[in-house]
Structure formats: C-alpha cells, structure tokens
Design an enzyme around this catalytic site. Structure first.
Site, PDB file in Angstrom:
ATOM      1  N   LYS A   1       0.838  -1.202   0.000  1.00 37.61           N
ATOM      2  CA  LYS A   1       0.000   0.000   0.000  1.00 37.61           C
ATOM      3  C   LYS A   1       0.873   1.252   0.000  1.00 37.61           C
ATOM      4  CE  LYS A   1      -3.766  -2.465   2.162  1.00 37.61           C
ATOM      5  NZ  LYS A   1      -4.406  -2.954   3.399  1.00 37.61           N
TER       6      LYS A   1
ATOM      7  N   GLN B   1      -4.520  -1.476   9.655  1.00 40.77           N
ATOM      8  CA  GLN B   1      -4.407  -2.815   9.073  1.00 40.77           C
ATOM      9  C   GLN B   1      -4.970  -3.862  10.050  1.00 40.77           C
ATOM     10  OE1 GLN B   1      -3.221  -3.489   5.883  1.00 40.77           O
ATOM     11  NE2 GLN B   1      -3.913  -5.579   6.289  1.00 40.77           N
TER      12      GLN B   1
ATOM     13  N   ASP C   1     -11.359   2.723   4.086  1.00 36.40           N
ATOM     14  CA  ASP C   1     -11.677   1.291   3.982  1.00 36.40           C
ATOM     15  C   ASP C   1     -13.190   1.061   3.960  1.00 36.40           C
ATOM     16  OD1 ASP C   1      -9.595  -0.465   3.625  1.00 36.40           O
ATOM     17  OD2 ASP C   1      -9.036  -0.535   5.752  1.00 36.40           O
TER      18      ASP C   1
END
Ligand code: NDP
Length: 286
Positions: A53, A97, A120
């Site tokens: 990422k 994460q 997200d």
C-alpha cells in the site's frame, strides 16, 4: 472457454489515471492527498500488505504516513494516534491494518476513525450509508469487483448474483453494491443448504470464502461470470482462489484469476478513495 479478466492490468490503468489526477491536483490546487497507514504487531502477511500500500501511494504521488506500533501497544495509545490523525489536515484517509492483536477490539478502533477519513469503508456510519446506496467510501475489495465488471462491460442489472461468503469486509458490502447496481442478490454462507445448486443459479458468481478451490467447475452455469475474491496460500507457498480455475474457465464466459484478479484492484480502490476524500475536503467534485 472464458475470457480472463486481467485485474493486474486494469488496476495498473486505474493507478496510472490516479497518478495523473494527483499531479493535476498538486499543480492546479496545491494539494497532496495523504493516507495514514497504521499497523500494530508483527503479522507477516499484514506487513506485506502495508508495504504494498505504501509503495502504491508513492507511485501515485499520494503522501503516505506510516505508523508501525509494537504488538503490545495499549489500546489507549492507538486511540490517541487515531484522534491525532483524524485532526491532521494532511491526512485524508486512515487505514488500520487488520487483524489487530487480541487485546485491542477491532470495533472500537474502527469506530474511532473519522467516517470522513474511513477509506476502507468499515465505520458503521459508512456501512449504513452503503446500505442506503450512498456510500462515502465503498469498501475497497467489493468496489474493486464492481470496477472490474464495469471495465469489461458487464452490467449486473437484473442478473442473479450469488455471493458466497458474508463477511463484513467482502461478502456483505459486495451484496450491497450489487443491490445498488440493480442485481438480484443471493448471499450464501457456511450454513446455506445445497451450495452447488445456489452456485448453479448464478449469472454472476462472487466467491469470497477463503477455501482453496472449493468451488469446482461443474457447479458453474455455462456462460456465467466468475469473480474469485479468494486468496489462499497452499502448502507449497503458491496462491490460489476459492474457485477451481482450470475447470471453471471451461464453463464461464468471464473469469478472474487468483492471484491477479481482484487482489490488485483492492489497492487501486484504496488510492481512489483517498483521492476522493482529499477532493471532498477541498470542495472539488468527486
Ligand atoms: P471470512 O473468513 O471473514 O469469511 C468467509 C465467509 O465464507 C464466511 O461468511 C463463511 O460463512 C463463508 N464460508 C466458509 N465456509 C463456507 C462453506 N463451506 N460454504 C459456504 N460459505 C462458507 O473471509 P473474508 O471475507 O475476509 O475473505 C474471504 C476470502 O477473500 C479469503 O480468501 C481472503 O483471503 C480473500 N480476500 C481477498 C482480498 C483481496 O483480494 N484484496 C481482500 C479480502 C479478502 P459463515 O459466515 O457462516 O462463517
């Protein structure tokens, strides 16, 4: 024989378009979209994802703010960091994460991220917005599936979509995006009766289970579209999907490989959501 949907190539094109857009935003509006990525602990797979990422941000010209915390970080320190990132005007997207260490409840952390930086799309506010068809940030993996379909000209409208898997990060939001696209949606899971029959009834199948090659080609209806979200590591270290590609490609009209299908789209959509967030903050159309 199915046409293969090349997610790597499509994601590459999307990322290149984003890079050009980020350059334009910098040159014309003096703004740089920023993504904060927070990782807690040493999980090797998570570290690989975070590195990917970060690299993707750099290539696109997006600023990335990396926060690596030890596995025994107390919950309150992580919450403090998220509050700081929520208030930081250089940060337009915040990604924590997952999975988190056992002592930190995921729900509490995800609810602390500002919904306006929740790239997200996991905050309950965004889950609700998704369910009424107006997501601020559609969750990246299912959003990536929609973009793949759009790219190859497949419209889910009025088609029967069967999603196998009902997780909060893939299966459920996938079903919501498909409903918003006017598909008729069935969601199957581990307690569903007669999975082969459900799969056979799909015009578009989305497999998001996490079991290597559990869906054989014989279950696939002739001419169906097969989207394989599954990414499973085999004992020899190689990766495979939830669908048995070799037998499924003989029956499907379109099929994604795994790896190289949905996976690369997830990161492209994360970048896209970050740029969208930055544009929203600056009052630009998104
Ligand atoms: P979860 O483990 O959270 O969910 C799996 C789902 O599959 C559950 O809803 C479960 O049902 C269902 N399931 C399990 N066994 C069966 C069965 N025998 N028949 C029917 N349904 C079953 O996984 P995720 O949603 O997080 O991930 C799914 C897959 O997608 C994984 O391979 C993961 O690696 C991959 N993935 C890929 C991403 C990417 O490409 N970027 C991103 C995220 C995930 P129940 O709810 O009843 O337990």
């Amino acid at each position: 024989m199915a046409s293969v949907i090349d997610g790597k190539k499509i994601a590459g094109e999307i990322r290149e378009n984003l890079r050009q857009e980020v350059t334009w935003l910098r040159e014309t509006h003096g703004m740089v979209p920023g993504l904060a990525v927070v990782i807690v602990g040493e999980d090797p797979a998570s570290r690989v994802y975070v590195r990917m990422k970060r690299q993707a941000c750099e290539t696109a010209g997006i600023a990335s703010f990396h926060h690596e915390l030890p596995g025994d970080t107390p919950q309150n320190l992580l919450l403090e960091l998220i509050h700081r990132l929520n208030a930081d005007p250089a940060v337009h997207g915040i990604l924590v994460q997952l999975p988190l260490p056992d002592h930190i409840p995921e729900r509490v952390i995800l609810e602390t991220i500002s919904p306006y930086k929740d790239v997200d799309g996991f905050h309950p506010f965004n889950v609700g917005m998704l369910s009424i068809g107006e997501p601020l940030f559609p969750p990246c993996t299912p959003f990536g599936v929609m973009m793949l379909l759009r790219h190859v000209g497949i419209d889910p409208k009025s088609r029967h979509v069967v999603v196998v898997g009902r997780s909060n990060i893939v299966g459920k939001p996938m079903a919501m995006l498909m409903l918003a696209a006017h598909a008729t949606v069935t969601v199957a899971h581990s307690r569903s009766h007669d999975l082969p029959a459900l799969v056979r009834s799909a015009d578009i199948l989305v497999a998001a289970v996490g079991k290597p090659r559990m869906i054989p080609g014989e279950w696939i209806r002739e001419g169906a579209v097969v989207i394989d979200v599954g990414t499973n590591r085999l004992p020899d270290g190689s990766l495979c999907g939830d669908v048995d590609f070799a037998s499924a490609e003989k029956r499907a009209s379109w099929i994604t490989p795994s790896p190289g299908g949905v996976g690369p789209m997830t990161i492209a959509m994360l970048l896209s959501n970050t740029v969208k967030s930055a544009k929203r903050v600056h009052g630009l159309p998104t």
